[in-house]
Motif scaffolding. Sequence first.
Motif, PDB file in Angstrom:
ATOM      1  N   LYS A   1       3.035 -40.445  -7.498  1.00 46.83           N
ATOM      2  CA  LYS A   1       3.678 -41.138  -6.379  1.00 46.83           C
ATOM      3  C   LYS A   1       5.014 -41.772  -6.748  1.00 46.83           C
ATOM      4  N   SER A   2       5.138 -42.264  -7.987  1.00 46.84           N
ATOM      5  CA  SER A   2       6.396 -42.908  -8.376  1.00 46.84           C
ATOM      6  C   SER A   2       7.558 -41.930  -8.443  1.00 46.84           C
ATOM      7  N   SER A   3       7.241 -40.630  -8.451  1.00 47.47           N
ATOM      8  CA  SER A   3       8.292 -39.608  -8.516  1.00 47.47           C
ATOM      9  C   SER A   3       8.478 -38.879  -7.193  1.00 47.47           C
TER      10      SER A   3
ATOM     11  N   ARG B   1      12.878 -27.659  -9.140  1.00 48.41           N
ATOM     12  CA  ARG B   1      12.168 -27.460 -10.400  1.00 48.41           C
ATOM     13  C   ARG B   1      11.076 -28.517 -10.482  1.00 48.41           C
ATOM     14  N   PRO B   2      10.028 -28.300 -11.277  1.00 48.62           N
ATOM     15  CA  PRO B   2       8.986 -29.335 -11.404  1.00 48.62           C
ATOM     16  C   PRO B   2       9.573 -30.670 -11.858  1.00 48.62           C
ATOM     17  N   VAL B   3       9.114 -31.738 -11.240  1.00 46.33           N
ATOM     18  CA  VAL B   3       9.586 -33.075 -11.575  1.00 46.33           C
ATOM     19  C   VAL B   3       8.594 -33.774 -12.509  1.00 46.33           C
ATOM     20  N   ARG B   4       7.302 -33.624 -12.247  1.00 44.15           N
ATOM     21  CA  ARG B   4       6.281 -34.310 -13.030  1.00 44.15           C
ATOM     22  C   ARG B   4       4.975 -33.547 -12.845  1.00 44.15           C
ATOM     23  N   ALA B   5       4.087 -33.594 -13.823  1.00 44.31           N
ATOM     24  CA  ALA B   5       2.822 -32.865 -13.729  1.00 44.31           C
ATOM     25  C   ALA B   5       1.668 -33.726 -14.213  1.00 44.31           C
ATOM     26  N   VAL B   6       0.489 -33.447 -13.682  1.00 48.06           N
ATOM     27  CA  VAL B   6      -0.743 -34.057 -14.180  1.00 48.06           C
ATOM     28  C   VAL B   6      -1.758 -32.942 -14.394  1.00 48.06           C
TER      29      VAL B   6
END
Length: 306
Positions: free
Chosen positions: A288-290, A263-268
């Motif tokens: 990058k941290s994720s 599943r998506p972890v993080r988005a920008v």
Amino acid sequence: MPDMKPLSGKVMLVTGAGNGIGRAIAMEAAKAGAQVVVNDIGASLEGQRESSAAAQDTVAEIERSGGVAVANGDDVSDPEGAKNMVQQAVSAFGRLDSVVNNAGILRDCFFHKMTYENFDAVVKVHLYGSFNVSRAAADVMREQGSGSLIHMTSTSGLIGNLAQANYSAAKLGVAALSKSIALDLARWNIRSNCIAPFAWSRMTSSIKVDSPEQQERVDRMKEMKPEKIAPVALYLASDEGAETTGQIFAVRNNEIFLMSQPRPVRAVHRGEGWDIDSVTRHAMASLKSSYVPLDVSADVFNWDPV
């Protein structure tokens, strides 16, 4: 007094059931009241046929314990062989309620040394084998309006392991296949789930030991018995498991895990769109941290089994 065994009246097909996890599941299913088709081609770990006795030996053990089973020697990687074993189940017992896609081979080596033949052979047994048997079973189960397909995946595919590109690719493919089956066949009350088993078996016995750390890992695995996998498989085959579908479980000794699915972890987001410079400075700097670490299975399951 009526027979209250949890799988009474059920018919189960277990592939690769001449040894290890498949044999344990077949035997426990028979004890739980199922009539079992025991499939095994009697192959070596690399997939070469050696003996047809493995399936017969499991059937004999089931019968000695008062259970009912028949042996099958077809090859899961052959679509016609898959159809034959499904037809044998229907001919012998009148129906087919569950399939455990357990058959497998190993041809481990580092990716830069892997041949096409060794990649192809492993994918054909694990991934194509799961497709072939499930596809043949789906026709029978659709007519019945019910069924349970249980596939063996692996943390080698779900997480990662060294020197197993063929096996890892096949096992992650099995997880995706299972999810698609669960979605497509839900209207016929057919469910599909995966188990990632931790157990000492003929396949895991081939793990190369070249360090004290590897030896320690192997010694821990020897304590994980194939019989520990059976209860989850039997649950998924039973009426009690009727509402469980599209899931991935891992079983390690006395531990049962529900595994995550991507599943998506993080988005920008950038309203004006992206170019390589903004991807570098903004997107990747934020994401990058994720990043997911370059783990292997042992890094994630890094505590002793209980």
